[in-house]
Design a protein around this motif. Structure first.
Motif, mmCIF file in Angstrom:
data_model
loop_
_atom_site.group_PDB
_atom_site.id
_atom_site.type_symbol
_atom_site.label_atom_id
_atom_site.label_comp_id
_atom_site.label_asym_id
_atom_site.label_seq_id
_atom_site.Cartn_x
_atom_site.Cartn_y
_atom_site.Cartn_z
ATOM 1 N N PHE A 1 0.835 -1.206 0.000
ATOM 2 C CA PHE A 1 0.000 0.000 0.000
ATOM 3 C C PHE A 1 0.870 1.257 0.000
ATOM 4 O O PHE A 1 0.520 2.266 -0.631
ATOM 5 C CB PHE A 1 -0.936 0.010 1.203
ATOM 6 N N ALA A 2 2.012 1.187 0.687
ATOM 7 C CA ALA A 2 2.907 2.337 0.720
ATOM 8 C C ALA A 2 3.438 2.688 -0.659
ATOM 9 O O ALA A 2 3.813 3.841 -0.919
ATOM 10 C CB ALA A 2 4.072 2.066 1.674
ATOM 11 N N ALA A 3 3.446 1.702 -1.576
ATOM 12 C CA ALA A 3 3.923 1.967 -2.934
ATOM 13 C C ALA A 3 3.042 2.978 -3.654
ATOM 14 O O ALA A 3 3.476 3.618 -4.620
ATOM 15 C CB ALA A 3 3.994 0.659 -3.729
ATOM 16 N N ASN A 4 1.791 3.113 -3.209
ATOM 17 C CA ASN A 4 0.925 4.154 -3.784
ATOM 18 C C ASN A 4 1.580 5.525 -3.678
ATOM 19 O O ASN A 4 1.476 6.350 -4.598
ATOM 20 C CB ASN A 4 -0.421 4.188 -3.052
ATOM 21 N N TYR A 5 2.233 5.774 -2.548
ATOM 22 C CA TYR A 5 2.784 7.097 -2.293
ATOM 23 C C TYR A 5 4.144 7.287 -2.963
ATOM 24 O O TYR A 5 4.705 8.384 -2.908
ATOM 25 C CB TYR A 5 2.862 7.329 -0.786
ATOM 26 N N ARG A 6 4.645 6.238 -3.631
ATOM 27 C CA ARG A 6 5.835 6.354 -4.488
ATOM 28 C C ARG A 6 5.410 6.305 -5.955
ATOM 29 O O ARG A 6 6.259 6.165 -6.828
ATOM 30 C CB ARG A 6 6.822 5.224 -4.211
ATOM 31 N N PHE A 7 4.103 6.384 -6.215
ATOM 32 C CA PHE A 7 3.584 6.260 -7.578
ATOM 33 C C PHE A 7 4.088 4.970 -8.220
ATOM 34 O O PHE A 7 4.378 4.928 -9.407
ATOM 35 C CB PHE A 7 3.976 7.479 -8.424
ATOM 36 N N PHE A 8 4.197 3.928 -7.396
ATOM 37 C CA PHE A 8 4.646 2.605 -7.833
ATOM 38 C C PHE A 8 5.980 2.670 -8.574
ATOM 39 O O PHE A 8 6.251 1.879 -9.476
ATOM 40 C CB PHE A 8 3.572 1.923 -8.694
ATOM 41 N N ASP A 9 6.803 3.649 -8.191
ATOM 42 C CA ASP A 9 8.143 3.819 -8.774
ATOM 43 C C ASP A 9 8.098 4.043 -10.280
ATOM 44 O O ASP A 9 9.049 3.703 -11.006
ATOM 45 C CB ASP A 9 9.038 2.625 -8.430
ATOM 46 N N ALA A 10 7.002 4.600 -10.773
ATOM 47 C CA ALA A 10 6.872 4.923 -12.194
ATOM 48 C C ALA A 10 7.737 6.137 -12.530
ATOM 49 O O ALA A 10 8.042 6.960 -11.653
ATOM 50 C CB ALA A 10 5.415 5.222 -12.538
ATOM 51 N N PRO A 11 8.134 6.293 -13.784
ATOM 52 C CA PRO A 11 8.952 7.454 -14.168
ATOM 53 C C PRO A 11 8.174 8.758 -14.211
ATOM 54 O O PRO A 11 8.769 9.833 -14.237
ATOM 55 C CB PRO A 11 9.474 7.076 -15.561
ATOM 56 N N VAL A 12 6.832 8.671 -14.228
ATOM 57 C CA VAL A 12 6.000 9.872 -14.213
ATOM 58 C C VAL A 12 4.905 9.699 -13.165
ATOM 59 O O VAL A 12 4.285 8.630 -13.064
ATOM 60 C CB VAL A 12 5.340 10.133 -15.594
ATOM 61 N N GLY A 13 4.690 10.724 -12.373
ATOM 62 C CA GLY A 13 3.597 10.746 -11.413
ATOM 63 C C GLY A 13 2.769 11.997 -11.625
ATOM 64 O O GLY A 13 3.319 13.071 -11.907
#
Length: 234
Positions: free
Chosen positions: A121-133
């Motif tokens: 769930f915490a990955a939501n706040y990293r934008f799933f490590d995507a190159p664009v957020g």
């Protein structure tokens, strides 16, 4: 520029939330194409509600670091708008649980693995490590119908992203810290955080990108009047 060559019905049926991305940068021209498509969505009275705040590179890293810190140390805020029904019916609750269980199975996270579930769930706040957020906002005084219009704008963006060969995922969890994001982004007082979007080239080897949620059958959500039943399937 990669583009989808699938027929439209197949393209739509295969659309899904992408939660694992390659590190490839997304060109500005592709971002501009997606945003232009979003703004061309239907809009009641042409009000065109909503705004998109787009981050990549160092600005995205700074945002995700600060947002993750807030999420780690602060309880979720009181909602600024209602996302789920209250109370949620048994049918809807079952759909929610089934989707969650399917996601965690794809990730190899057991039901009782609380730490694993919190980590995902915490990955939501990293934008799933995507190159664009992206952070999506709307004017606070907009009516409920304007959220529908914003949803159509989001779908235009998602479908254009898919057509260009990108994957994306809407992130409703960003609204849990809407006030914190408001401060981080120094947003105008009239803006309210609606959701986030993670965007990039999908990682084709990631198990989390292989699972799909079940969708309701046609007769569960549609009522057809005046049609010849013999025409079905033709």
């Amino acid at each position: 520029m990669q583009t989808s060559e699938h027929p439209l019905p197949d393209f739509l049926a295969d659309r899904h939330s992408c939660r694992a991305f390659l590190t490839d940068a997304v060109p500005l021209t592709d971002i501009q194409t997606m945003l232009t498509a979003a703004r061309s969505a239907p809009s009641g009275a042409n009000l065109q509600p909503g705004a998109f705040h787009v981050f990549t590179g160092q600005p995205l890293q700074t945002l995700t670091r600060r947002l993750s810190k807030i999420a780690e140390t602060t309880p979720p805020e009181e909602e600024l708008y209602s996302y789920f029904p209250r109370p949620m019916s048994a049918v809807l609750k079952q759909r929610q649980r089934a989707a969650g269980y399917a996601l965690y199975r794809a990730l190899g996270i057991e039901k009782r693995d609380i730490a694993g579930r919190k980590g995902q769930f915490a990955a939501n706040y990293r934008f799933f490590d995507a190159p664009v957020g992206m952070v999506v906002t709307i004017q606070r005084d907009m009516g409920a119908g304007c959220y529908m219009d914003l949803g159509m704008a989001l779908m235009n963006l998602f479908l254009t992203a898919g057509h260009l060969g990108y994957g994306c995922c809407g992130i409703g969890a960003l609204a849990n810290y809407g006030r914190g994001l408001h401060q981080l982004l120094d947003l105008p007082d009239d803006q309210l955080v609606v959701c986030g979007i993670a965007l990039g080239r999908p990682d084709p080897l990631a198990a989390v990108n292989q699972f799909r949620t079940d969708r309701a059958a046609l007769d569960e959500f549609s009522v057809l009047h005046g049609f010849n039943q013999g025409e079905q399937g033709q």
